[in-house]
Scaffold this motif. Sequence first.
Motif, PDB file in Angstrom:
ATOM      1  N   GLY A  74       0.841  -1.195   0.000  1.00 54.15           N
ATOM      2  CA  GLY A  74       0.000   0.000   0.000  1.00 54.15           C
ATOM      3  C   GLY A  74       0.878   1.248   0.000  1.00 54.15           C
ATOM      4  O   GLY A  74       1.916   1.284  -0.671  1.00 54.15           O
ATOM      5  N   TRP A  75       0.506   2.244   0.768  1.00 52.08           N
ATOM      6  CA  TRP A  75       1.234   3.513   0.767  1.00 52.08           C
ATOM      7  C   TRP A  75       2.733   3.394   1.080  1.00 52.08           C
ATOM      8  O   TRP A  75       3.537   4.139   0.506  1.00 52.08           O
ATOM      9  CB  TRP A  75       0.593   4.493   1.747  1.00 52.08           C
ATOM     10  CG  TRP A  75      -0.587   5.211   1.159  1.00 52.08           C
ATOM     11  CD1 TRP A  75      -1.897   4.921   1.368  1.00 52.08           C
ATOM     12  CD2 TRP A  75      -0.558   6.319   0.257  1.00 52.08           C
ATOM     13  NE1 TRP A  75      -2.687   5.781   0.652  1.00 52.08           N
ATOM     14  CE2 TRP A  75      -1.892   6.652  -0.039  1.00 52.08           C
ATOM     15  CE3 TRP A  75       0.482   7.052  -0.339  1.00 52.08           C
ATOM     16  CZ2 TRP A  75      -2.231   7.687  -0.883  1.00 52.08           C
ATOM     17  CZ3 TRP A  75       0.143   8.093  -1.192  1.00 52.08           C
ATOM     18  CH2 TRP A  75      -1.206   8.397  -1.455  1.00 52.08           C
ATOM     19  N   PRO A  76       3.154   2.539   1.995  1.00 50.97           N
ATOM     20  CA  PRO A  76       4.606   2.447   2.255  1.00 50.97           C
ATOM     21  C   PRO A  76       5.428   2.050   1.027  1.00 50.97           C
ATOM     22  O   PRO A  76       6.659   2.058   1.098  1.00 50.97           O
ATOM     23  CB  PRO A  76       4.693   1.384   3.359  1.00 50.97           C
ATOM     24  CG  PRO A  76       3.410   1.503   4.076  1.00 50.97           C
ATOM     25  CD  PRO A  76       2.393   1.796   3.017  1.00 50.97           C
ATOM     26  N   ALA A  77       4.774   1.713  -0.092  1.00 44.57           N
ATOM     27  CA  ALA A  77       5.530   1.489  -1.323  1.00 44.57           C
ATOM     28  C   ALA A  77       6.324   2.742  -1.691  1.00 44.57           C
ATOM     29  O   ALA A  77       7.395   2.661  -2.293  1.00 44.57           O
ATOM     30  CB  ALA A  77       4.594   1.105  -2.465  1.00 44.57           C
ATOM     31  N   PHE A  78       5.811   3.916  -1.308  1.00 42.91           N
ATOM     32  CA  PHE A  78       6.508   5.172  -1.629  1.00 42.91           C
ATOM     33  C   PHE A  78       7.907   5.229  -1.014  1.00 42.91           C
ATOM     34  O   PHE A  78       8.892   5.353  -1.748  1.00 42.91           O
ATOM     35  CB  PHE A  78       5.666   6.378  -1.180  1.00 42.91           C
ATOM     36  CG  PHE A  78       5.013   7.100  -2.317  1.00 42.91           C
ATOM     37  CD1 PHE A  78       5.753   7.975  -3.098  1.00 42.91           C
ATOM     38  CD2 PHE A  78       3.678   6.904  -2.618  1.00 42.91           C
ATOM     39  CE1 PHE A  78       5.167   8.652  -4.155  1.00 42.91           C
ATOM     40  CE2 PHE A  78       3.084   7.573  -3.682  1.00 42.91           C
ATOM     41  CZ  PHE A  78       3.829   8.452  -4.446  1.00 42.91           C
ATOM     42  N   PRO A  79       8.026   5.149   0.331  1.00 39.26           N
ATOM     43  CA  PRO A  79       9.384   5.182   0.877  1.00 39.26           C
ATOM     44  C   PRO A  79      10.238   4.014   0.390  1.00 39.26           C
ATOM     45  O   PRO A  79      11.451   4.189   0.183  1.00 39.26           O
ATOM     46  CB  PRO A  79       9.168   5.124   2.395  1.00 39.26           C
ATOM     47  CG  PRO A  79       7.757   4.742   2.607  1.00 39.26           C
ATOM     48  CD  PRO A  79       7.008   5.180   1.394  1.00 39.26           C
ATOM     49  N   ALA A  80       9.625   2.841   0.176  1.00 32.47           N
ATOM     50  CA  ALA A  80      10.398   1.685  -0.266  1.00 32.47           C
ATOM     51  C   ALA A  80      11.035   1.958  -1.631  1.00 32.47           C
ATOM     52  O   ALA A  80      12.230   1.717  -1.840  1.00 32.47           O
ATOM     53  CB  ALA A  80       9.502   0.452  -0.341  1.00 32.47           C
ATOM     54  N   ILE A  81      10.260   2.493  -2.559  1.00 32.60           N
ATOM     55  CA  ILE A  81      10.770   2.764  -3.906  1.00 32.60           C
ATOM     56  C   ILE A  81      11.744   3.937  -3.879  1.00 32.60           C
ATOM     57  O   ILE A  81      12.786   3.919  -4.542  1.00 32.60           O
ATOM     58  CB  ILE A  81       9.589   3.026  -4.869  1.00 32.60           C
ATOM     59  CG1 ILE A  81       8.849   1.712  -5.140  1.00 32.60           C
ATOM     60  CG2 ILE A  81      10.067   3.638  -6.170  1.00 32.60           C
ATOM     61  CD1 ILE A  81       7.612   1.842  -5.978  1.00 32.60           C
ATOM     62  N   LEU A  82      11.423   4.939  -3.065  1.00 34.40           N
ATOM     63  CA  LEU A  82      12.291   6.121  -2.991  1.00 34.40           C
ATOM     64  C   LEU A  82      13.702   5.737  -2.540  1.00 34.40           C
ATOM     65  O   LEU A  82      14.698   6.155  -3.145  1.00 34.40           O
ATOM     66  CB  LEU A  82      11.686   7.144  -2.025  1.00 34.40           C
ATOM     67  CG  LEU A  82      12.539   8.378  -1.757  1.00 34.40           C
ATOM     68  CD1 LEU A  82      12.700   9.204  -3.024  1.00 34.40           C
ATOM     69  CD2 LEU A  82      11.950   9.238  -0.659  1.00 34.40           C
ATOM     70  N   ILE A  83      13.791   4.918  -1.509  1.00 36.99           N
ATOM     71  CA  ILE A  83      15.113   4.544  -0.989  1.00 36.99           C
ATOM     72  C   ILE A  83      15.886   3.736  -2.022  1.00 36.99           C
ATOM     73  O   ILE A  83      17.076   3.977  -2.262  1.00 36.99           O
ATOM     74  CB  ILE A  83      14.953   3.757   0.329  1.00 36.99           C
ATOM     75  CG1 ILE A  83      14.605   4.744   1.432  1.00 36.99           C
ATOM     76  CG2 ILE A  83      16.214   2.989   0.663  1.00 36.99           C
ATOM     77  CD1 ILE A  83      14.580   4.155   2.797  1.00 36.99           C
ATOM     78  N   ALA A  84      15.191   2.792  -2.666  1.00 35.10           N
ATOM     79  CA  ALA A  84      15.877   1.966  -3.661  1.00 35.10           C
ATOM     80  C   ALA A  84      16.373   2.826  -4.822  1.00 35.10           C
ATOM     81  O   ALA A  84      17.512   2.680  -5.279  1.00 35.10           O
ATOM     82  CB  ALA A  84      14.939   0.874  -4.169  1.00 35.10           C
ATOM     83  N   LEU A  85      15.550   3.764  -5.285  1.00 32.75           N
ATOM     84  CA  LEU A  85      15.956   4.616  -6.408  1.00 32.75           C
ATOM     85  C   LEU A  85      17.078   5.561  -5.998  1.00 32.75           C
ATOM     86  O   LEU A  85      18.003   5.845  -6.777  1.00 32.75           O
ATOM     87  CB  LEU A  85      14.764   5.432  -6.915  1.00 32.75           C
ATOM     88  CG  LEU A  85      13.725   4.672  -7.726  1.00 32.75           C
ATOM     89  CD1 LEU A  85      12.589   5.595  -8.108  1.00 32.75           C
ATOM     90  CD2 LEU A  85      14.352   4.083  -8.964  1.00 32.75           C
ATOM     91  N   PHE A  86      17.006   6.045  -4.755  1.00 33.87           N
ATOM     92  CA  PHE A  86      18.046   6.934  -4.239  1.00 33.87           C
ATOM     93  C   PHE A  86      19.404   6.218  -4.265  1.00 33.87           C
ATOM     94  O   PHE A  86      20.406   6.772  -4.730  1.00 33.87           O
ATOM     95  CB  PHE A  86      17.677   7.344  -2.811  1.00 33.87           C
ATOM     96  CG  PHE A  86      18.729   8.130  -2.098  1.00 33.87           C
ATOM     97  CD1 PHE A  86      19.019   9.429  -2.487  1.00 33.87           C
ATOM     98  CD2 PHE A  86      19.427   7.578  -1.038  1.00 33.87           C
ATOM     99  CE1 PHE A  86      19.988  10.150  -1.829  1.00 33.87           C
ATOM    100  CE2 PHE A  86      20.403   8.297  -0.383  1.00 33.87           C
ATOM    101  CZ  PHE A  86      20.682   9.594  -0.775  1.00 33.87           C
ATOM    102  N   LEU A  87      19.412   4.968  -3.822  1.00 39.07           N
ATOM    103  CA  LEU A  87      20.670   4.223  -3.801  1.00 39.07           C
ATOM    104  C   LEU A  87      21.142   3.906  -5.209  1.00 39.07           C
ATOM    105  O   LEU A  87      22.343   3.960  -5.504  1.00 39.07           O
ATOM    106  CB  LEU A  87      20.495   2.932  -2.998  1.00 39.07           C
ATOM    107  CG  LEU A  87      20.378   3.175  -1.501  1.00 39.07           C
ATOM    108  CD1 LEU A  87      19.973   1.912  -0.785  1.00 39.07           C
ATOM    109  CD2 LEU A  87      21.706   3.679  -0.952  1.00 39.07           C
ATOM    110  N   GLN A  88      20.208   3.614  -6.105  1.00 34.05           N
ATOM    111  CA  GLN A  88      20.619   3.343  -7.491  1.00 34.05           C
ATOM    112  C   GLN A  88      21.230   4.584  -8.127  1.00 34.05           C
ATOM    113  O   GLN A  88      22.195   4.500  -8.866  1.00 34.05           O
ATOM    114  CB  GLN A  88      19.421   2.879  -8.319  1.00 34.05           C
ATOM    115  CG  GLN A  88      19.004   1.465  -7.993  1.00 34.05           C
ATOM    116  CD  GLN A  88      17.837   1.010  -8.815  1.00 34.05           C
ATOM    117  OE1 GLN A  88      17.130   1.811  -9.404  1.00 34.05           O
ATOM    118  NE2 GLN A  88      17.623  -0.284  -8.854  1.00 34.05           N
TER     119      GLN A  88
END
Lengths: 205, 215
Positions: A74-88
């Motif tokens: 649900g909504w926590p997909a936002f921080p999950a994707i943000l962190i992964a993209l930030f590291l990439q």
Amino acid sequence: MHISEGVLSPAVLAGGAALTAAGTAIGLKKLDYEAIPRVALLSAAFFVATLIHVPVGPVGLHLVLNGLMGLLLGWPAFPAILIALFLQALLFQFGGLTVLGVNTVTMAVPAVACFYLYRGLLRRGGTVAAAAAGACGATAILLSGLLVAAALLFTGEGFLTVARLVALAHLPVMAVEGVISLFVFQFLKKVRPEMLEGIYGPGSH
Amino acid sequence: MALGHIRHWVAAAVGALVSVVLVMALPALAHRVLVFAFVEGDKIQVEAKFVPDTPVRQGTVRVLEATAGRELLTGTTDDQGRFSFPIPAEAKGKRLNLRIVVEAAMGHRGEWLLKADTYLPPAAAESEAAPAAAAGTPAPAALPPGPPPTPGPSPEALEAALHRALERHLAPMKEMLAELSQRRTTLPDVLGGIGYIVGFFGLWAYFQSRRRNRP
């Protein structure tokens, strides 16, 4: 799916950053203690899945798994994707820091949208839920493609041309992600039903 | 019960990591566009590919002046991801640094900075070689005080021939260098990234747990 640096106009970049900030704030608010490991796990899965490319079509394709993330988080997909993209962006110069907001939006908004779109069907169980899980995986990719096209709209590339190209290129991904989402959902329902509390639980809506 | 939960999660995470490492035996690639440009005779060759080795077909090439960002010319790559154009007279005359941008579909983009010194012979030599090499382009206005003309086989011709031969031999090496200078995604990078993710969420969980335990 990752838009490179220097392609988009500042207005689009700022809009993406603002939407990402809002989505991440909501996501973190809804992220309760028990869900943290689940979010971390899916963030890591996303981080790896978007790095592995299969040479198909004009640019080579990779999985995104955002449908699955929406389904499980649900909504926590936002921080999950943000962190992964930030590291990439930091580690691989993949995407980029200025486009981080837009890239997060193009992948996280479909995740959240699909969560709400299919939650009713997923709760019904049986074949309906299985089909909904598959459709959730496929729809998220399609929506992501449309959002990429929309972001590129302001760079002069025609929306329809890009949208058609992105949609066509991602047809195989849609199929694969649909199947992955279906099987993961069925598997978790049998083996780890507590992982699906995002769908059934009262906590996230 | 919470502890049991966590044990399950750790098991799942370890399982995921193991499968990730197995999958990583496949090459992990990035959708990055690698642009490389070099001079060949009086033409500039541009090559664009997705790392590591898929040519950018029908990508838009834009040649910009590096400092002001003014567009000098545009073109499209062929099926091998190549595009070549004659060195613009203006770039030659003013010794412009060129920024070559390749835009592939769907928001992918790469660029390469071609410095004037790498695609034009050094300033002094150019003033001798330019009139011989290119009849159509205007020669630099002011000739620097060069060495007195030497008799025997024309040094300009010698220099130009040497230049061409060197270019031919060095082009593949320049390309290799361009590839090497492009960082590849390696397994340690990916594992490090996963470690960061686990760490971030661990930190978040730590602060959450402190808040929960406080009465």
